[in-house]
Write an enzyme that holds these catalytic residues in place. Structure first.
Site, short mmCIF file in Angstrom:
data_model
loop_
_atom_site.label_atom_id
_atom_site.label_comp_id
_atom_site.label_asym_id
_atom_site.label_seq_id
_atom_site.Cartn_x
_atom_site.Cartn_y
_atom_site.Cartn_z
N ASP A 60 15.75 24.13 -15.44
CA ASP A 60 16.77 23.35 -15.84
C ASP A 60 18.07 24.14 -16.24
O ASP A 60 18.10 24.65 -17.20
CB ASP A 60 16.27 22.74 -17.21
CG ASP A 60 17.17 21.43 -17.79
OD1 ASP A 60 18.15 21.28 -16.99
OD2 ASP A 60 16.99 21.17 -18.87
N ARG A 65 29.45 21.30 -18.80
CA ARG A 65 28.09 21.68 -19.54
C ARG A 65 27.63 22.71 -18.70
O ARG A 65 27.65 23.08 -17.56
CB ARG A 65 26.92 20.72 -19.45
CG ARG A 65 25.47 21.04 -19.94
CD ARG A 65 24.88 19.88 -20.42
NE ARG A 65 24.18 19.28 -19.03
CZ ARG A 65 24.55 18.09 -18.80
NH1 ARG A 65 25.47 17.31 -19.14
NH2 ARG A 65 23.91 17.77 -17.51
N HIS A 78 11.71 18.38 -20.51
CA HIS A 78 11.70 18.39 -21.67
C HIS A 78 10.25 18.57 -22.26
O HIS A 78 9.44 17.28 -22.40
CB HIS A 78 12.20 16.85 -21.99
CG HIS A 78 13.79 16.65 -21.78
ND1 HIS A 78 14.49 15.60 -21.89
CD2 HIS A 78 14.55 17.38 -21.30
CE1 HIS A 78 15.36 15.81 -21.35
NE2 HIS A 78 15.75 17.13 -21.06
N ASP A 86 23.61 19.43 -12.78
CA ASP A 86 22.35 19.88 -13.52
C ASP A 86 21.25 19.59 -12.46
O ASP A 86 20.88 18.57 -12.07
CB ASP A 86 22.48 18.80 -14.75
CG ASP A 86 21.45 19.08 -15.71
OD1 ASP A 86 20.19 20.02 -15.29
OD2 ASP A 86 21.42 18.57 -16.78
N ASP A 96 0.79 -1.10 0.11
CA ASP A 96 0.03 -0.03 0.01
C ASP A 96 1.03 1.30 0.01
O ASP A 96 0.43 2.28 0.44
CB ASP A 96 -0.97 0.15 1.16
CG ASP A 96 -0.19 -0.09 2.53
OD1 ASP A 96 1.01 -0.43 2.58
OD2 ASP A 96 -0.83 -0.04 3.66
N GLU A 104 22.40 24.53 -23.95
CA GLU A 104 23.22 23.79 -22.82
C GLU A 104 24.31 23.13 -23.81
O GLU A 104 24.43 21.92 -23.81
CB GLU A 104 22.50 22.71 -22.41
CG GLU A 104 21.58 21.74 -23.05
CD GLU A 104 20.52 20.95 -22.21
OE1 GLU A 104 21.23 20.02 -21.40
OE2 GLU A 104 19.32 21.02 -22.05
N HIS A 106 25.21 15.61 -27.82
CA HIS A 106 23.75 15.99 -27.63
C HIS A 106 23.00 17.26 -28.26
O HIS A 106 23.86 18.03 -28.82
CB HIS A 106 23.22 15.81 -26.19
CG HIS A 106 23.94 16.92 -25.30
ND1 HIS A 106 23.77 18.08 -25.32
CD2 HIS A 106 24.67 16.57 -24.25
CE1 HIS A 106 24.65 18.71 -24.45
NE2 HIS A 106 25.10 17.72 -23.89
N TYR A 161 32.69 16.75 -23.33
CA TYR A 161 32.82 15.68 -22.39
C TYR A 161 34.10 15.00 -22.99
O TYR A 161 34.17 14.29 -23.95
CB TYR A 161 31.70 14.70 -22.41
CG TYR A 161 30.40 15.58 -22.19
CD1 TYR A 161 29.92 15.74 -20.97
CD2 TYR A 161 29.57 15.73 -23.35
CE1 TYR A 161 28.59 16.24 -20.76
CE2 TYR A 161 28.20 16.39 -23.13
CZ TYR A 161 27.69 16.54 -21.68
OH TYR A 161 26.43 17.34 -21.43
N HIS A 178 23.57 10.91 -18.30
CA HIS A 178 22.19 10.97 -17.13
C HIS A 178 22.83 10.42 -15.91
O HIS A 178 22.05 9.52 -15.42
CB HIS A 178 21.44 9.97 -17.86
CG HIS A 178 20.48 10.69 -18.99
ND1 HIS A 178 19.97 10.07 -19.70
CD2 HIS A 178 20.56 12.17 -19.25
CE1 HIS A 178 19.23 11.06 -20.86
NE2 HIS A 178 19.79 12.04 -20.40
N GLU A 188 24.16 25.48 -18.87
CA GLU A 188 22.82 25.14 -19.24
C GLU A 188 21.95 26.64 -18.65
O GLU A 188 21.96 26.90 -17.55
CB GLU A 188 22.03 24.16 -18.79
CG GLU A 188 20.66 24.00 -19.20
CD GLU A 188 19.97 22.57 -19.20
OE1 GLU A 188 20.58 21.90 -18.14
OE2 GLU A 188 19.22 22.17 -19.73
N HIS A 215 16.20 22.34 -25.45
CA HIS A 215 15.01 21.83 -25.76
C HIS A 215 13.89 22.58 -25.17
O HIS A 215 14.31 23.40 -24.50
CB HIS A 215 14.90 20.09 -24.91
CG HIS A 215 15.61 20.41 -23.49
ND1 HIS A 215 14.83 20.77 -22.43
CD2 HIS A 215 16.68 19.85 -23.16
CE1 HIS A 215 15.36 20.58 -21.56
NE2 HIS A 215 16.62 20.27 -21.55
N1 GLY Z 1 18.45 18.00 -17.05
C1 GLY Z 1 17.98 17.55 -18.29
C2 GLY Z 1 18.66 18.17 -19.24
O1 GLY Z 1 19.36 19.18 -19.09
O2 GLY Z 1 18.10 18.04 -20.54
MN MN Z 2 18.36 20.61 -20.38
MN MN Z 3 19.59 20.16 -17.41
#
Ligand code: GLY
Ligand code: MN
Ligand code: MN
Length: 424
Positions: free
Chosen positions: A258, A394, A348, A247, A37, A372, A337, A376, A230, A396, A341
């Site tokens: 973000d 990174r 996202h 992050d 539960d 961002e 990447h 790396y 990630h 962002e 976004h």
């Molecule tokens: N925190 C996830 C990204 O930067 O997309």
């Molecule tokens: Mn992001």
């Molecule tokens: Mn991020």
């Protein structure tokens, strides 16, 4: 805060995109059992929330459209004393009627009958095609004769692309809390600490400021861990001379922030760290300065790759001609990447990047996106000068597209080398 009228206006707008003689059904999120539960924390489905502003599970929004006119129905959890004692208070149909500007409100047990009635002489059924099959099954049981099924999710996603004034205000509030958390972390003595200690200091400030959910699991990645995109283990010790990539962004009143900053454990960047950091920072600032209505995200992507390649060539990380590097996509090993976004109710944000004809959607006033860029360099990458190995960076920020350009909503979160060093 978003007023009830705004939710009604959203429904009015959605209906314009729905076919005549259709029934649309939008389910709330489902409370997920962890075991026995015990449940996972519940968070409302973003599309359902966007259309209703209602935070309870076990609810359904139904929109019945005739030729042009429509009627909206909200079905919700029945008030029940025992259930409320265990699981908390419910709004109930009576109070919901006073609050929501939907046409009719019932308890959830009435849904199937009213759905069945609504389907009479209808041509289309609209629902989220990503829905759990258990829910799709309920819809299909009653809508056997309706051949046209329409995915409602992209229609809502398109609306969510452009943020209203009220939404922008909440996102600014979220970023302001995230700013406090990042700055506090920068000030903290970070030596002999574990990544999770920094994570808890950030999340403490989120919660203390009323942001009780994170927009996503925080990434607190020391040294080479930053090269796992990630990384959420957050359980390694921090050592003098290393960098930490953080992050982390809170969710405030359902809206995300973000933010990534990459800071030195011991308070000061080493020379090789500065080389890489300065490159990523200059690219980030350059790309942000390009943002304005009409520009494509793919243009920002291309430019970020171009600038990072040129920078990496100068630092001796990439060798050979620019053309060859680009053609063979050698830089993707270090910047794999996207440049950013959409961001909103979801970190996202589930908004489209292409229109119905698969044409890329250009930036428009009111959109919010992250920028961002990153580099790396794995600790075992022998192709790269030794001094750069094991560094992941990174940076962002969250950017609002304005009428004539952009507003960097997170510009108050420091990112210049000297500013970060001086915050110690
Ligand atoms: N925190 C996830 C990204 O930067 O997309
Ligand atoms: Mn992001
Ligand atoms: Mn991020």
């Amino acid at each position: 805060m978003i007023c009830e009228q705004e939710y009604r206006i959203r429904r009015d707008k959605l209906v314009l995109a729905l076919p005549s003689f259709s029934v649309s059904v939008l389910f709330s999120g489902t409370n997920k059992t962890r075991s026995n539960d015990t449940n996972y924390p519940f968070r409302q489905d973003s599309n359902f929330y966007y259309m209703t502003g209602f935070k309870e599970d076990n609810s359904i929004l139904m929109i019945v459209k005739e030729k042009k006119k429509y009627k909206s129905f909200l079905f919700l959890h029945k008030k029940d004393k025992t259930d409320e004692m265990w699981n908390g208070k419910r709004l109930g149909a009576k109070r919901a009627k006073q609050r929501f500007q939907v046409d009719e409100i019932y308890t959830k047990d009435e849904f199937e009958k009213r759905f069945k009635d609504a389907l009479d002489e209808k041509k289309s059924l609209c629902f989220d095609f990503g829905l759990d099959y258990s829910k799709v099954k309920i819809l299909k049981r009653y809508a056997k004769t309706i051949a046209a099924h329409i995915n409602i999710a992209p229609l809502i996603g398109k609306m969510r692309l452009i943020k209203s004034e009220a939404e922008i205000k909440i996102i600014k509030d979220a970023i302001d809390i995230t700013k406090k958390a990042h700055h506090q972390l920068m000030r903290l003595n970070k030596t002999s600490k574990y990544e999770y200690e920094l994570q808890s200091s950030i999340e403490y400030i989120f919660k203390k400021n009323g942001a009780y959910n994170d927009a996503y699991t925080s990434i607190v990645a020391a040294a080479n861990n930053a090269n796992t995109l990630h990384y959420i283990e957050n359980n390694k010790i921090l050592r003098e001379g290393e960098l930490i990539l953080i992050d982390a962004g809170c969710e405030f009143d359902y809206y995300a922030s973000d933010i990534t900053r990459t800071i030195p454990v011991s308070g000061y960047y080493t020379k090789p760290q500065k080389d890489l950091y300065s490159l990523v920072l200059s690219v980030e600032k350059n790309i942000i300065s390009m943002i304005k209505p009409g520009i494509l995200r793919s243009e920002l992507q291309r430019k970020s790759e171009e600038l990072l390649i040129q920078g990496m060539q100068k630092l001796g990380i990439l060798n050979g001609s620019y053309k060859k590097i680009l053609k063979e996509a050698k830089h993707k090993a270090y910047y794999p990447h996207g440049i950013g976004h959409w961001m909103g109710l979801d970190v996202h944000d589930t908004c489209p990047y292409r229109d119905e004809n698969f044409k890329e959607i250009p930036l428009e006033e009111g959109m919010i996106l992250t920028i961002e860029p990153a580099l790396y360099i794995d600790k075992d990458d022998t192709k790269v000068p030794k001094k750069y190995r094991g560094i992941g960076i990174r940076i962002e920020d969250d950017i609002l597209v304005t009428k004539t350009g952009y507003e960097n909503l997170s510009k108050a979160i420091v990112k210049e080398i000297l500013d970060i060093e001086n915050l110690n």
